[in-house]
Design an enzyme around this catalytic site. Structure first.
Site, short mmCIF file in Angstrom:
data_model
loop_
_atom_site.label_atom_id
_atom_site.label_comp_id
_atom_site.label_asym_id
_atom_site.label_seq_id
_atom_site.Cartn_x
_atom_site.Cartn_y
_atom_site.Cartn_z
N CYS A 332 0.83 -1.21 0.00
CA CYS A 332 0.00 0.00 0.00
C CYS A 332 0.87 1.27 0.00
CB CYS A 332 -0.99 -0.04 1.16
SG CYS A 332 -2.45 0.94 0.82
N HIS A 458 -3.54 -4.97 0.34
CA HIS A 458 -2.91 -5.50 1.57
C HIS A 458 -2.96 -7.02 1.58
CE1 HIS A 458 -2.47 -1.72 3.85
NE2 HIS A 458 -3.53 -1.32 3.18
N GLU A 460 -1.48 -8.97 3.40
CA GLU A 460 -1.37 -9.50 4.77
C GLU A 460 -2.73 -9.89 5.36
OE1 GLU A 460 -0.89 -6.36 3.89
OE2 GLU A 460 -1.35 -4.93 5.50
N1 GLN Z 1 -1.99 6.80 2.88
C1 GLN Z 1 -2.08 6.05 1.68
C2 GLN Z 1 -3.46 6.17 1.03
O1 GLN Z 1 -4.41 6.58 1.64
C3 GLN Z 1 -1.77 4.60 1.94
C4 GLN Z 1 -2.77 3.92 2.83
C5 GLN Z 1 -2.28 2.59 3.35
O2 GLN Z 1 -1.09 2.30 3.31
N2 GLN Z 1 -3.18 1.80 3.87
O3 GLN Z 1 -3.60 5.86 -0.12
#
Ligand code: GLN
Length: 502
Positions: A332, A458, A460
């Protein structure tokens, strides 16, 4: 839910942002759960108030009993029916007697009346502490909490006694006597080296048998061979590698559960490779130390995150990994920072950044797209939950997944800006995973690097101890390979050189 107090926000397939406990359930039970599996007081009260407004209660006075408790029971049943479940496992968190949990404990008390005593079973987890210089085992806290539970009308069938040392038969007999529970129902919850030892530990005490007998279900011996294999690997791994996580150190120090799914997924990847992973936390704000610390590690992971702190340090760490062939996985924000690093240092887009951190950047390679703005106007805040992703053939991603279409869970607002896709790809960045319409970059990777891959989603949240996620399995395999290669090449870092001379 504030992640600094609560730990990680776990995201389900259907996009619910839940407590990290649900992540543990998914990992242990190996089943996807959803919105209905997470019940908060707020959600329950909101729906009761909405029903009252609609007139569903025909003008009756709305009360905790029966209206709130009925709502709780309805939700439990709805979830069980929707999933065609044979058994519903309900966890009530906290400590017995907490004001917050009273409506929930009352609801599960009523459950035994509604469903029949033979269909409801109560398992109570209690603490058996050791106190004083002689490390005396105390059963009083257990006695008290069982009494507290009885006061509200629930008699536990099984007690799981959390303890630092084995419970002797004598102790079990004492607890059974004082708590008026059969000795057969007193189970030891001994601190384990790893929580993945627990299924086997409980099975050794016949937990499943007791549950099946109590609920009148056919006695089938569970197949725990995979858990046994996991326990053996944890005890004697063939390799031990160091995986660096570079993030906001303070966040981790204040709340070690902030990245619990990431940490467990690294372990799954290690288990899948018969290895153990030692996690090295690198403070993204200590920029001086990054290269030195990375040179001692076998892989780098940059997890998700929000806010600008530490971003430049993460970018530096990624640069080091890219230039020094250190296996890298970005998640992410980890993908977003990898794209920024590549844009600045390879694609020569000077000053490239994410508009999350620099609204005026000359090259907004990461930005909020119009479609996300539309979602935000509708009251949603993020791109959440499962989304499809198509994987290009002949890529690392395709080799890892062995599939061309995957589903993964998201939680973010920003995206790789499609306006820059061409410039980035012509400089050598591969967009190996894209949303099916081709607009959103979901996986990026680099060629001519042993393992450099990042995902906008994600992974994970989908990794399981018995089924490691391919991105983590691949990272760990690459880490082991790097460690072996370095061993045959001799010392490389200054510290290694010093040690080899000493
Ligand atoms: N802050 C970034 C976004 O909003 C990444 C978010 C995250 O890593 N979950 O896109």
């Amino acid at each position: 839910m504030n992640p600094h107090q609560h730990g990680e926000v776990f995201v389900t397939e259907d996009g619910a942002e839940t407590d990290l406990d649900l992540g543990h359930y998914e990992r242990f039970v190996d089943q996807n759960l959803g919105k209905l599996s997470n019940m908060t007081t707020g959600v329950v009260y909101r729906s009761v108030i909405e029903r009252e407004r609609r007139g569903d209660y025909l003008g009756h006075t709305v009360q905790v009993i029966p209206h709130i408790t009925d709502e709780i029971k309805d939700r439990i049943r709805a979830n069980a029916h929707e999933n065609d479940a044979d058994i519903a496992i309900i966890e009530i968190g906290g400590t017995i007697g907490d004001i917050e949990s009273l409506p929930f404990t009352e609801a599960i008390r009523q459950m035994k009346i509604d469903e029949g005593t033979e269909n409801v079973m109560y398992v109570h987890v209690t603490l058996v502490p050791f106190v004083g210089p002689k490390n005396e085992m105390k059963t009083k806290p257990t006695q008290h909490s069982v009494r507290e539970l009885r006061n509200i009308g629930i008699t536990p069938d099984i007690l799981i006694c959390r303890t630092k040392a084995p419970l002797s038969d004598e102790m079990k007999a004492k607890i059974a006597l004082f708590c008026d529970i059969s000795i057969d129902g007193i189970l030891e919850g001994l601190d384990a080296q790893h929580i993945y030892h627990l299924p086997v530990r409980f099975e050794e005490q016949g937990f499943a048998k007791k549950v099946l007998k109590r609920l009148g279900l056919p006695d089938e011996t569970p197949d725990l061979s995979r858990w046994q294999h996991i326990a053996r690997t944890i005890e004697s791994p063939k390799h031990t590698v160091k995986v660096a996580i570079c993030g906001k150190y303070l966040e981790h120090a204040a709340q070690p559960d902030t990245y619990i799914s990431v940490v467990e997924s690294i372990e799954h990847g290690a288990l899948d490779n018969e290895a153990a992973a030692e996690i090295v936390w690198i403070d993204a704000e200590d920029r001086e130390g990054i290269a030195r610390e990375l040179s001692e590690c076998d892989a780098l992971l940059i997890p998700g995150g929000f806010g600008e702190r530490g971003v430049e340090g993460k970018i530096e760490a990624i640069r080091w990994a890219r230039e020094n062939d250190l296996p890298f996985l970005g998640l992410c924000l980890g993908l977003q920072t990898a794209v920024i690093e590549f844009a600045r240092n390879v694609a020569c887009l000077e000053g490239a950044h994410s508009t999350e951190f620099d609204a005026q950047t000359p090259h907004p390679v990461i930005a909020i797209l119009k479609e996300q703005r539309a979602v935000e106007k509708k009251g949603g805040t993020m791109r959440l939950g499962t989304q499809p992703c198509s994987i290009a053939p002949n890529t690392l991603a395709h080799r890892l997944y062995g599939q061309s279409l995957i589903l993964e869970r998201h939680r973010h607002r920003y995206e790789v800006n499609p306006r820059y896709h061409r410039q980035l790809t012509s400089a050598g960045l591969k967009l190996s995973g894209l949303s099916p319409d081709g607009r959103l970059a979901e996986i990026i990777e680099l060629e001519n690097h042993p393992y450099f891959i990042a995902s906008q989603f994600h992974p994970e949240f989908k990794s399981r101890p018995t089924r490691a996620h391919p991105l983590f399995s691949g990272l760990l395999a690459a880490a082991i390979k790097r460690q072996q290669e370095r061993a045959t090449q001799g010392p490389q870092t200054i510290d290694e050189l010093r040690r080899s001379i000493a």
